[in-house]
Design a protein around this motif. Sequence first.
Motif, short mmCIF file in Angstrom:
data_model
loop_
_atom_site.label_atom_id
_atom_site.label_comp_id
_atom_site.label_asym_id
_atom_site.label_seq_id
_atom_site.Cartn_x
_atom_site.Cartn_y
_atom_site.Cartn_z
N PRO A 290 0.51 -1.38 0.07
CA PRO A 290 0.09 -0.37 0.10
C PRO A 290 0.95 1.01 0.01
O PRO A 290 1.68 1.11 1.00
CB PRO A 290 -0.83 0.14 1.48
N LEU A 291 0.06 2.16 -1.39
CA LEU A 291 1.44 3.17 -1.28
C LEU A 291 0.72 4.63 0.80
O LEU A 291 1.64 4.98 1.03
CB LEU A 291 1.11 4.23 -2.42
N PHE A 292 -0.69 4.73 0.89
CA PHE A 292 -0.61 5.12 1.71
C PHE A 292 -1.55 4.96 2.61
O PHE A 292 -2.49 3.37 2.21
CB PHE A 292 -1.83 6.62 1.48
N THR A 293 -1.03 4.55 4.15
CA THR A 293 -1.72 3.81 5.03
C THR A 293 -2.70 4.00 6.07
O THR A 293 -1.58 5.15 6.48
CB THR A 293 -0.20 2.55 5.35
N PHE A 294 -3.70 4.39 6.74
CA PHE A 294 -4.32 5.01 7.62
C PHE A 294 -4.32 3.13 8.85
O PHE A 294 -5.02 3.09 8.27
CB PHE A 294 -5.28 5.67 7.05
N PRO A 295 -3.33 2.99 9.33
CA PRO A 295 -3.61 1.94 9.91
C PRO A 295 -4.75 1.58 10.78
O PRO A 295 -5.08 0.01 10.64
CB PRO A 295 -2.12 2.17 10.95
N SER A 296 -4.87 2.64 11.58
CA SER A 296 -6.12 2.16 12.19
C SER A 296 -7.88 2.03 11.16
O SER A 296 -8.36 1.00 12.19
CB SER A 296 -6.71 3.10 12.89
N LYS A 297 -7.33 2.17 9.99
CA LYS A 297 -8.36 1.84 8.77
C LYS A 297 -8.21 0.90 7.82
O LYS A 297 -9.51 0.20 7.09
CB LYS A 297 -8.41 3.43 8.44
N ILE A 298 -7.04 0.16 8.01
CA ILE A 298 -6.52 -0.66 7.27
C ILE A 298 -8.11 -1.91 7.37
O ILE A 298 -8.79 -2.46 6.20
CB ILE A 298 -5.81 -1.37 7.06
N SER A 299 -8.58 -2.47 8.12
CA SER A 299 -8.87 -3.68 8.69
C SER A 299 -10.69 -2.98 7.86
O SER A 299 -11.66 -3.71 7.15
CB SER A 299 -8.99 -3.87 9.63
N GLU A 300 -10.81 -1.65 8.40
CA GLU A 300 -12.48 -1.50 8.03
C GLU A 300 -12.26 -1.42 6.68
O GLU A 300 -13.29 -1.40 5.80
CB GLU A 300 -12.70 -0.05 9.22
N LEU A 301 -11.36 -1.08 6.08
CA LEU A 301 -11.40 -1.02 4.14
C LEU A 301 -11.09 -2.45 3.76
O LEU A 301 -12.18 -2.49 2.70
CB LEU A 301 -10.67 0.17 4.08
#
Length: 329
Positions: free
Chosen positions: A186-197
Motif C-alpha cells: 500500500p502507498l498510503f496507509t492509515f493503520p487504524s482504518k486498514i481492517s475497516e477498508l
Amino acid sequence: MKLGLNLGYWQRHADDATEVVQTAERLGYDSVWTAEAYGSDAFTPLAWYGARTRRIKLGTSVAQLSARTPVATAMTAMTLDHLTGGRLLLGVGASGPQVVEGWYGQPFPRPLARTREYVEIMRKVWRREEPVTNEGPHYPLPLPGGLGKPLKLITHPLRPDIPVYIGAEGPKNVAMAAEIAQGWLPLFTFPSKISELYGEFPEGFDVAAMVMVAITDDVRSALDGVKMMLSLYIGGMGAKSRNFHADIVGRMGYAEAASRIQALYLAGRRQEAFDAIPDELADGISLVGPPGRIKERLQLWRDSPVTNLLVMGPRDERSLTTVRDLVLG
C-alpha cells in the motif's frame, strides 16, 4: 514487525544510495526497495545494490506492468534472483492511465484481470513445467495467427516461487493481492482504518506498508513535507476523472478534501491545494516528530494488519539507527 527501507525512484538527479543500503544492511534492516514512475527504473538500482550487499532483501515497489511483458519481467526477476542468491521480492503494479497511456503508449483496460494474468504467466515461466502458453485476452502466448510456438525458460530459476507483491489501492485489487500474491504494497496507509477498508488477510500474508518518517523536533515542518507529497499525488498523479490516489484518500474518510485538493491543483492553485490537506491525514499516514512521539504513534501500526514497515525519508546512519531501535527494539 519487519523493517525495510524504501528508496523510491530517482528525482531530478541520479541517486546512488549504496552507502545508505550498506548501512541499512549492517543495522539489521530486512529489505530495501526501489521504485519507478517515468524516470529511473526499479531493477537496475537493485542489481547495483545487490552486488554490494550480502543479506538484505531487494524489492521493487513497484515494477510497472506496462513497462515490460510478463515474460520479460519474469526473466529479469529470475536473473536478479540468481545473481543475488535468492533475495528478490518482486513488487508489481498496474500504475494508472496517466502513466500507462501517456508514457508507455499502452491502453489501460481491466487492470485487475490484467494483473492476474500477468502474475499467472510469470509463475508459469519460473515453474518450467511445460512450454508457456496463455489464452487470456491481455497477453496471449503464442501470438494468435503468427509463426511463434510455446517456449520454456532456458535457465533453471534459483527459486521457482519468487515472492510476488502487488501494489494496490482499491478494495478489489487488494483482495486479489491477498488471493494470488505473497504480499501487498500500500502507498498510503492509515493503520487504524486498514481492517475497516479491506477486511482480514490470510496468515503469513505480508502487508508491507510504505510510511514517510522524519525524526525532528519541528513537527509542523515535517507534516508540511508529508502534505507536499500528498498534494502532488492527490492533485497531479492521475487524470481528473480517474485518480486512484485521490480515491484511496476518499475511502479513508477525506473524500471532500480529496476532491477540493485535486480541483485546486489542476487549476494551478497549488498553494491552496497544499493548504487544503488536513493535518490529521498527513499525520495519520506518516511517522514524524521526536523519537518519543514516533514511538507512541508506532503502536497504531503494531495494532494494525501491517507486518512490514517500509520507511521513506531517513538516509543518514543516525536516523536509520533511531528508526531501527524504535521499530525493532
